[in-house]
Design an enzyme around this catalytic site. Structure first.
Site, PDB file in Angstrom:
ATOM      1  N   CYS A   1       3.557 -42.972   9.482  1.00 19.48           N
ATOM      2  CA  CYS A   1       3.255 -42.667   8.540  1.00 19.48           C
ATOM      3  C   CYS A   1       2.589 -40.854   8.042  1.00 19.48           C
ATOM      4  CB  CYS A   1       2.183 -43.012   7.462  1.00 19.48           C
ATOM      5  SG  CYS A   1       2.710 -44.966   7.630  1.00 19.48           S
ATOM      6  N   ASP A   2       2.598 -40.432   9.305  1.00 17.00           N
ATOM      7  CA  ASP A   2       2.667 -38.185   9.583  1.00 17.00           C
ATOM      8  C   ASP A   2       4.349 -38.352   8.465  1.00 17.00           C
ATOM      9  OD1 ASP A   2       2.191 -35.925  10.147  1.00 17.00           O
ATOM     10  OD2 ASP A   2       0.217 -37.261  11.013  1.00 17.00           O
TER      11      ASP A   2
END
Ligand SMILES: Cc1ncc(COP(=O)(O)O)c(C=O)c1O
Length: 403
Positions: free
Chosen positions: A350-351
């Site tokens: 999710c970065d």
């Protein structure tokens, strides 16, 4: 000695291959690569997570080819490129020495029975504990690029042999390293003077021309600087006797590269300026392992965002496919044949930094579950991978083909 290349070197560097004719001249690297059919079958037979598949017969061939191109230079494999024990064993069998960045890498090598004297500690900033530990295990050579490090080593192991990393041009290197390490001319002279004052055995010079270096002139300029520094050291009463020409030897991806033989011609010619009894080593990492491997991952899903086509792979920057983020262009194969369209490729995390490549032309019909095969990815992939966001580390599958 100066940090800027000489005007001769500058003009040669400006003449980097741009014209198609010159590209041909530079693109002399014969294609060495793992048989794609073996890779494809390996993926289809069993897949639970991204994997790197390595053919150690290619690793062997690369060590031999390196030695043939530069007979005076002994390769000391840079463990960081791929620390898999099976890859390290092949380096041992082929007579390579090693370069390490940490005591964990040292432990790996000692566990394989490598003699400590064959291991060079080339990380320019080391803790006192790691210097003491390596010295106690029998490591003899330690790099410095600052007065601070020279003192630290001197205070920890007064009779250690040290070598000085100097700044070298990284022009035309796909993964430049010069912004971080390497003493400039004035600093190098100060370090030499300090070594003479303390009675430290500062006995060698090293440099790194940048990883995936496509410009042989970087080696020429760096070797001329090293030669000049040898004189400065001798005049200061030191006994320079080690020349370490670092890593940087490139492998074939998309851009044209000079072959190791072309680089070897430049290096061999420059080495004539060094006395016969100078020990000459190099620290190739990428060159010895990259084209022995394919990295295989899978499409997790696709999306259209603000009119752009996105796909997400199950391995991204944190899962081993990181070098593309700095512009290294891999050759990528798939089993789809639709017309290429520009894809933005994200990793599984999710970065927001986890974007592997943007606007990469890949088949329009790629979809969930498809395999993605990244060619010549044996170096700096699995070595970089982490468990970030809870994703598993890639698997490393190793075999030896009959070549
Ligand atoms: C000190 C040192 N030596 C050798 C290498 C290996 O470089 P390459 O993989 O480009 O040959 C590196 C890479 O970062 C390095 O830092």
């Amino acid at each position: 000695m100066g940090d800027r290349p000489s005007s001769f070197a500058r003009s040669r560097q400006n003449a980097l291959p741009k014209q198609p004719q010159q590209e041909q001249l530079f693109d002399t690297h014969p294609e060495v690569s793992l048989d794609f059919e073996i890779v494809r079958q390996a993926a289809h037979q069993r897949y639970s997570r991204p994997f790197l598949i390595i053919d150690t017969a290619i690793v062997r061939g690369k060590v031999r080819r390196f030695r043939a191109a530069m007979p005076r230079v002994r390769p000391h494999y840079a463990v960081k490129a791929n620390p898999d024990r099976r890859v390290l064993k092949v380096q041992v069998q082929e007579g390579a020495g090693f370069e390490i960045a940490s005591t964990a890498e040292l432990e790996l090598l000692l566990g394989l029975g490598v003699a400590p004297a064959e291991i060079f500690f080339s990380n320019p900033v080391k803790s006192r504990e790691s210097i003491a530990y390596a010295a106690a295990k029998g490591v003899e050579w330690f790099v410095v690029d600052s007065a601070d490090e020279l003192r630290r080593i001197h205070e920890t192991k007064a009779d250690a042999k040290q070598y000085l990393r100097i700044a070298a041009p990284n022009i035309g290197s796909d993964w430049p390293l010069s912004g971080k390490f390497g003493a400039g001319a004035a600093d190098a002279r100060e370090i030499v003077a300090l070594a003479a004052k303390l009675g430290t055995d500062l006995a060698g010079v090293t440099f790194h021309v940048g990883s995936q270096c496509r410009n042989p002139e970087n080696w020429r300029v760096a070797l001329e600087k090293a030669r000049a520094l040898f004189e400065v050291m001798s005049k200061a009463g030191l006994k320079p006797r080690l020349l370490n020409i670092g890593g940087g030897f490139p492998v074939r991806h998309v851009k044209p590269i000079p072959s190791v033989e072309v680089i070897g011609e430049v290096v061999n010619e420059c080495l004539r300026a060094f006395p016969e009894d100078v020990q000459v080593i190099a620290e190739p990492g990428r060159f010895l392992v990259s084209d022995a491997g394919y990295f295989v991952c899978r499409v997790l899903g696709t999306a259209t965002r603000a009119g752009k086509r996105w796909m997400h792979w199950d391995a991204g920057l944190f899962g081993g496919v990181i070098e593309s983020s700095e512009g290294l262009k891999y050759r990528i194969r798939t089993e789809r044949s639709g017309p290429d369209i520009p894809w933005t490729v994200g990793g599984p995390t999710c970065d927001s930094v986890d974007i592997v490549m943007r606007d990469e032309p890949l088949p329009s019909d790629l979809q969930e579950g498809d395999f993605v095969y990244i060619k010549n990815a044996g170096a700096y992939t699995t070595a970089y991978a982490s468990h970030f966001n809870g994703f598993p580390l890639p698997e490393v599958r190793v075999f030896e083909s009959k070549r």
